[in-house]
Enzyme design. Structure first.
Site, PDB file in Angstrom:
ATOM      1  N   CYS A  38       0.857  -1.193   0.000  1.00 19.87           N
ATOM      2  CA  CYS A  38       0.000   0.000   0.000  1.00 19.87           C
ATOM      3  C   CYS A  38       0.895   1.246   0.000  1.00 19.87           C
ATOM      4  O   CYS A  38       2.064   1.175   0.389  1.00 19.87           O
ATOM      5  CB  CYS A  38      -0.845  -0.032   1.277  1.00 19.87           C
ATOM      6  SG  CYS A  38      -1.745   1.487   1.620  1.00 19.87           S
ATOM      7  N   THR A  40       0.819   3.501   2.095  1.00 16.87           N
ATOM      8  CA  THR A  40       1.268   3.681   3.486  1.00 16.87           C
ATOM      9  C   THR A  40       2.605   2.973   3.713  1.00 16.87           C
ATOM     10  O   THR A  40       3.493   3.498   4.397  1.00 16.87           O
ATOM     11  CB  THR A  40       0.200   3.097   4.449  1.00 16.87           C
ATOM     12  OG1 THR A  40      -1.021   3.768   4.198  1.00 16.87           O
ATOM     13  CG2 THR A  40       0.590   3.267   5.898  1.00 16.87           C
ATOM     14  N   HIS A  43       5.328   5.033   2.349  1.00 10.05           N
ATOM     15  CA  HIS A  43       5.677   6.145   3.255  1.00 10.05           C
ATOM     16  C   HIS A  43       6.562   5.639   4.400  1.00 10.05           C
ATOM     17  O   HIS A  43       7.540   6.285   4.778  1.00 10.05           O
ATOM     18  CB  HIS A  43       4.417   6.766   3.878  1.00 10.05           C
ATOM     19  CG  HIS A  43       3.541   7.478   2.892  1.00 10.05           C
ATOM     20  ND1 HIS A  43       3.985   8.550   2.153  1.00 10.05           N
ATOM     21  CD2 HIS A  43       2.256   7.284   2.529  1.00 10.05           C
ATOM     22  CE1 HIS A  43       2.999   8.976   1.371  1.00 10.05           C
ATOM     23  NE2 HIS A  43       1.936   8.219   1.577  1.00 10.05           N
ATOM     24  N   GLU A  64      -2.111  -5.364   4.311  1.00 14.92           N
ATOM     25  CA  GLU A  64      -2.980  -6.041   3.336  1.00 14.92           C
ATOM     26  C   GLU A  64      -2.508  -7.487   3.239  1.00 14.92           C
ATOM     27  O   GLU A  64      -1.382  -7.733   2.811  1.00 14.92           O
ATOM     28  CB  GLU A  64      -2.842  -5.373   1.964  1.00 14.92           C
ATOM     29  CG  GLU A  64      -3.118  -3.880   1.985  1.00 14.92           C
ATOM     30  CD  GLU A  64      -2.880  -3.220   0.621  1.00 14.92           C
ATOM     31  OE1 GLU A  64      -2.480  -3.915  -0.341  1.00 14.92           O
ATOM     32  OE2 GLU A  64      -3.102  -2.006   0.523  1.00 14.92           O
ATOM     33  N   CYS A  93     -11.116   0.483  19.529  1.00 16.47           N
ATOM     34  CA  CYS A  93     -10.927   0.498  20.988  1.00 16.47           C
ATOM     35  C   CYS A  93     -12.044  -0.242  21.713  1.00 16.47           C
ATOM     36  O   CYS A  93     -11.848  -0.762  22.807  1.00 16.47           O
ATOM     37  CB  CYS A  93     -10.810   1.935  21.487  1.00 16.47           C
ATOM     38  SG  CYS A  93     -12.367   2.848  21.588  1.00 16.47           S
ATOM     39  N   CYS A  96     -15.205   3.674  22.866  1.00 12.02           N
ATOM     40  CA  CYS A  96     -15.636   5.055  22.577  1.00 12.02           C
ATOM     41  C   CYS A  96     -17.118   5.063  22.214  1.00 12.02           C
ATOM     42  O   CYS A  96     -17.751   4.021  22.058  1.00 12.02           O
ATOM     43  CB  CYS A  96     -14.786   5.660  21.455  1.00 12.02           C
ATOM     44  SG  CYS A  96     -15.110   4.968  19.826  1.00 12.02           S
ATOM     45  N   CYS A 107     -14.603   4.632  15.011  1.00 11.04           N
ATOM     46  CA  CYS A 107     -13.838   4.615  16.266  1.00 11.04           C
ATOM     47  C   CYS A 107     -12.824   5.756  16.280  1.00 11.04           C
ATOM     48  O   CYS A 107     -12.112   5.986  15.306  1.00 11.04           O
ATOM     49  CB  CYS A 107     -13.092   3.280  16.424  1.00 11.04           C
ATOM     50  SG  CYS A 107     -11.978   3.270  17.852  1.00 11.04           S
ATOM     51  N   LEU A 262     -11.382  10.103  -0.886  1.00 14.11           N
ATOM     52  CA  LEU A 262     -10.530   9.104  -0.243  1.00 14.11           C
ATOM     53  C   LEU A 262      -9.068   9.550  -0.259  1.00 14.11           C
ATOM     54  O   LEU A 262      -8.302   9.265   0.657  1.00 14.11           O
ATOM     55  CB  LEU A 262     -10.654   7.758  -0.977  1.00 14.11           C
ATOM     56  CG  LEU A 262      -9.800   6.642  -0.386  1.00 14.11           C
ATOM     57  CD1 LEU A 262     -10.609   5.834   0.620  1.00 14.11           C
ATOM     58  CD2 LEU A 262      -9.234   5.724  -1.452  1.00 14.11           C
ATOM     59  N   ILE A 264      -5.584  11.330   0.013  1.00  9.18           N
ATOM     60  CA  ILE A 264      -5.044  12.097   1.144  1.00  9.18           C
ATOM     61  C   ILE A 264      -4.050  13.130   0.608  1.00  9.18           C
ATOM     62  O   ILE A 264      -2.975  12.777   0.124  1.00  9.18           O
ATOM     63  CB  ILE A 264      -4.351  11.157   2.155  1.00  9.18           C
ATOM     64  CG1 ILE A 264      -5.363  10.102   2.639  1.00  9.18           C
ATOM     65  CG2 ILE A 264      -3.799  11.956   3.330  1.00  9.18           C
ATOM     66  CD1 ILE A 264      -4.756   9.005   3.486  1.00  9.18           C
ATOM     67  N   TYR A 287     -12.732   6.993   5.053  1.00 10.45           N
ATOM     68  CA  TYR A 287     -11.534   6.444   5.679  1.00 10.45           C
ATOM     69  C   TYR A 287     -11.760   4.954   5.911  1.00 10.45           C
ATOM     70  O   TYR A 287     -12.774   4.574   6.517  1.00 10.45           O
ATOM     71  CB  TYR A 287     -11.261   7.177   6.999  1.00 10.45           C
ATOM     72  CG  TYR A 287     -10.010   6.721   7.715  1.00 10.45           C
ATOM     73  CD1 TYR A 287      -8.771   6.767   7.080  1.00 10.45           C
ATOM     74  CD2 TYR A 287     -10.072   6.256   9.019  1.00 10.45           C
ATOM     75  CE1 TYR A 287      -7.628   6.355   7.735  1.00 10.45           C
ATOM     76  CE2 TYR A 287      -8.926   5.847   9.688  1.00 10.45           C
ATOM     77  CZ  TYR A 287      -7.706   5.898   9.035  1.00 10.45           C
ATOM     78  OH  TYR A 287      -6.578   5.494   9.690  1.00 10.45           O
TER      79      TYR A 287
HETATM   80  P1  NAD Z   1      -1.729   6.195  -5.739  1.00 11.21           P
HETATM   81  O1  NAD Z   1      -0.868   7.280  -5.214  1.00 11.21           O
HETATM   82  O2  NAD Z   1      -1.114   4.975  -6.291  1.00 11.21           O
HETATM   83  O3  NAD Z   1      -2.716   6.797  -6.857  1.00 11.21           O
HETATM   84  C1  NAD Z   1      -3.006   8.136  -6.999  1.00 11.21           C
HETATM   85  C2  NAD Z   1      -3.098   8.410  -8.493  1.00 11.21           C
HETATM   86  O4  NAD Z   1      -3.513   9.771  -8.694  1.00 11.21           O
HETATM   87  C3  NAD Z   1      -1.763   8.246  -9.204  1.00 11.21           C
HETATM   88  O5  NAD Z   1      -1.888   7.271 -10.231  1.00 11.21           O
HETATM   89  C4  NAD Z   1      -1.489   9.643  -9.770  1.00 11.21           C
HETATM   90  O6  NAD Z   1      -0.841   9.599 -11.042  1.00 11.21           O
HETATM   91  C5  NAD Z   1      -2.904  10.207  -9.860  1.00 11.21           C
HETATM   92  N1  NAD Z   1      -2.952  11.680  -9.976  1.00 11.21           N
HETATM   93  C6  NAD Z   1      -2.010  12.590  -9.651  1.00 11.21           C
HETATM   94  N2  NAD Z   1      -2.428  13.832  -9.968  1.00 11.21           N
HETATM   95  C7  NAD Z   1      -3.665  13.710 -10.511  1.00 11.21           C
HETATM   96  C8  NAD Z   1      -4.612  14.633 -11.037  1.00 11.21           C
HETATM   97  N3  NAD Z   1      -4.369  15.956 -11.075  1.00 11.21           N
HETATM   98  N4  NAD Z   1      -5.764  14.153 -11.517  1.00 11.21           N
HETATM   99  C9  NAD Z   1      -6.036  12.834 -11.490  1.00 11.21           C
HETATM  100  N5  NAD Z   1      -5.160  11.913 -11.004  1.00 11.21           N
HETATM  101  C10 NAD Z   1      -4.010  12.345 -10.512  1.00 11.21           C
HETATM  102  O7  NAD Z   1      -2.714   5.840  -4.546  1.00 11.21           O
HETATM  103  P2  NAD Z   1      -3.744   4.644  -4.221  1.00 11.21           P
HETATM  104  O8  NAD Z   1      -3.038   3.598  -3.461  1.00 11.21           O
HETATM  105  O9  NAD Z   1      -4.548   4.261  -5.402  1.00 11.21           O
HETATM  106  O10 NAD Z   1      -4.635   5.467  -3.197  1.00 11.21           O
HETATM  107  C11 NAD Z   1      -5.410   6.561  -3.658  1.00 11.21           C
HETATM  108  C12 NAD Z   1      -5.411   7.697  -2.655  1.00 11.21           C
HETATM  109  O11 NAD Z   1      -6.120   7.297  -1.480  1.00 11.21           O
HETATM  110  C13 NAD Z   1      -4.045   8.153  -2.146  1.00 11.21           C
HETATM  111  O12 NAD Z   1      -4.075   9.552  -1.956  1.00 11.21           O
HETATM  112  C14 NAD Z   1      -3.907   7.442  -0.805  1.00 11.21           C
HETATM  113  O13 NAD Z   1      -3.046   8.146   0.071  1.00 11.21           O
HETATM  114  C15 NAD Z   1      -5.321   7.488  -0.324  1.00 11.21           C
HETATM  115  N6  NAD Z   1      -5.734   6.434   0.614  1.00 11.21           N
HETATM  116  C16 NAD Z   1      -6.707   6.781   1.480  1.00 11.21           C
HETATM  117  C17 NAD Z   1      -7.227   5.825   2.340  1.00 11.21           C
HETATM  118  C18 NAD Z   1      -8.322   6.208   3.260  1.00 11.21           C
HETATM  119  O14 NAD Z   1      -8.738   5.359   4.072  1.00 11.21           O
HETATM  120  N7  NAD Z   1      -8.858   7.430   3.151  1.00 11.21           N
HETATM  121  C19 NAD Z   1      -6.746   4.517   2.310  1.00 11.21           C
HETATM  122  C20 NAD Z   1      -5.756   4.185   1.388  1.00 11.21           C
HETATM  123  C21 NAD Z   1      -5.264   5.151   0.529  1.00 11.21           C
HETATM  124 ZN    ZN Z   2     -13.588   3.170  19.556  1.00  8.38          ZN
END
Ligand code: NAD
Ligand code: ZN
Length: 342
Positions: A38, A40, A43, A64, A93, A96, A107, A262, A264, A287
Site C-alpha cells: 500500500c 502507506t 511512506h 494487506e 478500541c 468510545c 472509532c 478518499l 489524502i 476512511y
Molecule cells: P496512488 O498514489 O497509487 O494513486 C493516486 C493516483 O492519482 C496516481 O496514479 C497519480 O498519477 C494520480 N494523480 C495525480 N495527480 C492527478 C490529477 N491531477 N488528476 C487525477 N489523477 C491524478 O494511490 P492509491 O493507493 O490508489 O490510493 C489513492 C489515494 O487514497 C491516495 O491519496 C492514498 O493516500 C489514499 N488512501 C486513502 C485511504 C483512506 O482510508 N482514506 C486509504 C488508502 C489510501
Molecule cells: Zn472506539
C-alpha cells in the site's frame, strides 16, 4: 519467522528473523500467504514526514494480507485451522461512543496494523478475532490479499448511489482502478477516469471506464460535452489526493452531486465553497472500510461477477521485497503482491 521490519527511525525495511507473535485469548494467529503493498507502506519505507511523526520502530510493516488460521485464543469461536482469512487493519478500541453504538469504522482511537502495531509483512501475524474476515472456499488468494484497498474502493464507490449515474474517478492508482470496476458493476452510466500516468490510464480502460483522460491535456467540461452529458457528474470519487483534481471535480458536478474523498492530500487545498453552496454539493470524507458491511459487499460483488484482477499487475517473493517496493513506487503498476510462502 521472517519479517520486514522498520528497525530504526530512517529509510528502508530489513528482512529479519524475529520471534513469532503469540495469540492472546481474543486473538487469531495467521500464517500469511500473500500481502499487498500500500502507499502507506511506501511512506513507512521511505520515512517521510508522516512516517517520522507516526511510526515508533521497531515495527513490522504491512496490513494487506491473506493467510490461513493456525491458532486461536480460548475466546475466539467459529474458526478452524486452515481457514483462509484476511484481516481488517483497523483495530478498534471498543469503548468510545461510536464503538459502543456499533459504528466501529468511526472509532476515535483505532490502531493500524503495520502502523501502530506489528503488521502482516511477515510469515505470521496476530489480530483480534473481531478483525478476521473469512473468505469463501476457492477465492483467488491474490484478490483476497487486497481486500483492504478493495474495501477502500468499495466504501468510496458506494458512498453515493451510482446506478444510472455519471461518475468521475480522479486518480487511477490501485484504489481508483478498483473503484472504476465497482462503479461499473453497480450500474453507473458513464465513468470518466482522470489520470496523468499513461500505464494507469490503460488499466483504467480495462477496468471499465467509459472514457479515460489525461487531466493535463483535457478539460473535464469538454469530455462531458463529448459524452452528451449536460448537467455535470452526479458522483465523483477523489482518489488522487491532488489539489487540482479536487478543484476540477467541484467545478464539474451536477447540482446536488456527491463527492466522496478518499485521496489524502499532502497540503491544505483551497476549495470553491460558493460552488459547493449554490450547486448543493455533498462532500464526504472516506476512511478505511465499514466494519463489516464493506467486507460483506466485497464478497458478494465478487460472487456476482465483479472482476478486480486486472488491477493486480506485479508479483514477487517476499525475498525480493526491494524490487516489489520499487515496482509499487514506480507508478507504472497497479497492485503489487508479495508471496510469503515461496
Ligand atoms: P496512488 O498514489 O497509487 O494513486 C493516486 C493516483 O492519482 C496516481 O496514479 C497519480 O498519477 C494520480 N494523480 C495525480 N495527480 C492527478 C490529477 N491531477 N488528476 C487525477 N489523477 C491524478 O494511490 P492509491 O493507493 O490508489 O490510493 C489513492 C489515494 O487514497 C491516495 O491519496 C492514498 O493516500 C489514499 N488512501 C486513502 C485511504 C483512506 O482510508 N482514506 C486509504 C488508502 C489510501
Ligand atoms: Zn472506539
Amino acid at each position: 519467522m521472517r519479517a520486514l521490519v522498520k528497525t530504526d527511525a530512517g529509510p528502508g525495511l530489513t528482512l529479519l528473523d524475529v520471534p513469532e507473535p503469540v495469540a492472546g485469548i481474543n486473538d487469531v494467529l495467521v500464517r500469511v500467504h500473500k500481502t499487498g503493498i500500500c502507499g502507506t507502506d511506501l511512506h513507512i519505507e521511505s520515512w517521510d514526514l508522516w512516517a517520522a511523526r507516526t511510526i515508533r520502530p521497531p515495527l513490522i510493516a504491512g496490513h494487506e494480507f491473506v493467510g490461513e488460521v493456525v491458532e486461536f485464543g480460548s475466546n475466539a469461536s467459529d474458526l478452524h485451522r486452515g481457514d483462509i482469512v484476511s484481516g481488517e487493519g483497523h483495530v478498534i478500541c471498543g469503548r468510545c461512543r461510536h464503538c459502543r453504538a456499533g459504528r466501529w469504522h468511526l472509532c476515535a482511537n483505532s490502531i493500524g496494523l503495520g502502523v501502530g502495531r506489528d503488521g502482516a509483512f511477515a510469515e505470521y501475524v496476530v489480530l483480534p478475532v473481531t478483525n478476521i474476515w473469512h473468505h469463501w472456499p476457492g477465492i483467488d488468494e491474490e484478490v483476497a490479499a487486497i481486500f483492504d484497498p478493495f474495501g477502500n474502493a468499495v466504501h468510496t464507490a458506494l458512498a453515493f448511489p451510482v446506478l444510472g449515474e455519471d461518475v468521475l474517478v480522479s486518480g487511477a492508482g490501485p484504489i481508483g482502478l478498483m473503484a472504476i470496476a465497482v462503479a461499473r458493476h453497480a450500474g453507473a452510466r458513464h465513468i470518466v477516469a482522470s489520470e496523468p500516468n499513461a500505464y494507469r490510464r490503460a488499466l483504467a480502460a480495462k477496468m471499465g471506464a467509459t472514457r479515460v483522460v489525461d487531466p493535463r491535456e483535457r478539460d473535464l467540461h469538454d469530455v462531458q460535452v463529448e459524452l452528451g452529458m449536460v448537467e455535470g457528474f452526479d458522483v465523483a470519487m477523489e482518489m488522487s489526493g491532488n489539489a487540482a483534481a479536487l478543484t476540477s471535480a467541484i467545478a464539474n458536478m451536477a447540482h446536488g452531486g456527491g463527492i466522496a474523498i478518499l485521496g489524502i492530500p499532502t497540503a491544505e487545498i483551497p476549495i470553491d465553497v460558493t460552488t459547493i453552496v449554490f450547486n448543493q454539493l455533498s462532500l464526504r470524507g472516506i476512511y478505511g472500510r465499514e466494519m463489516y458491511e464493506t467486507w460483506y459487499k466485497m464478497s458478494v460483488m465478487l460472487q456476482s461477477g465483479l472482476d478486480i484482477t486486472p488491477a493486480i499487475t506485479h508479483r514477487f517473493s517476499f525475498r525480493d521485497h526491494e524490487a516489489a517496493f520499487a515496482a509499487a513506487r514506480s507508478g507504472d503498476s497497479g497492485k503489487v503482491i508479495m508471496d510469503w510462502t515461496t
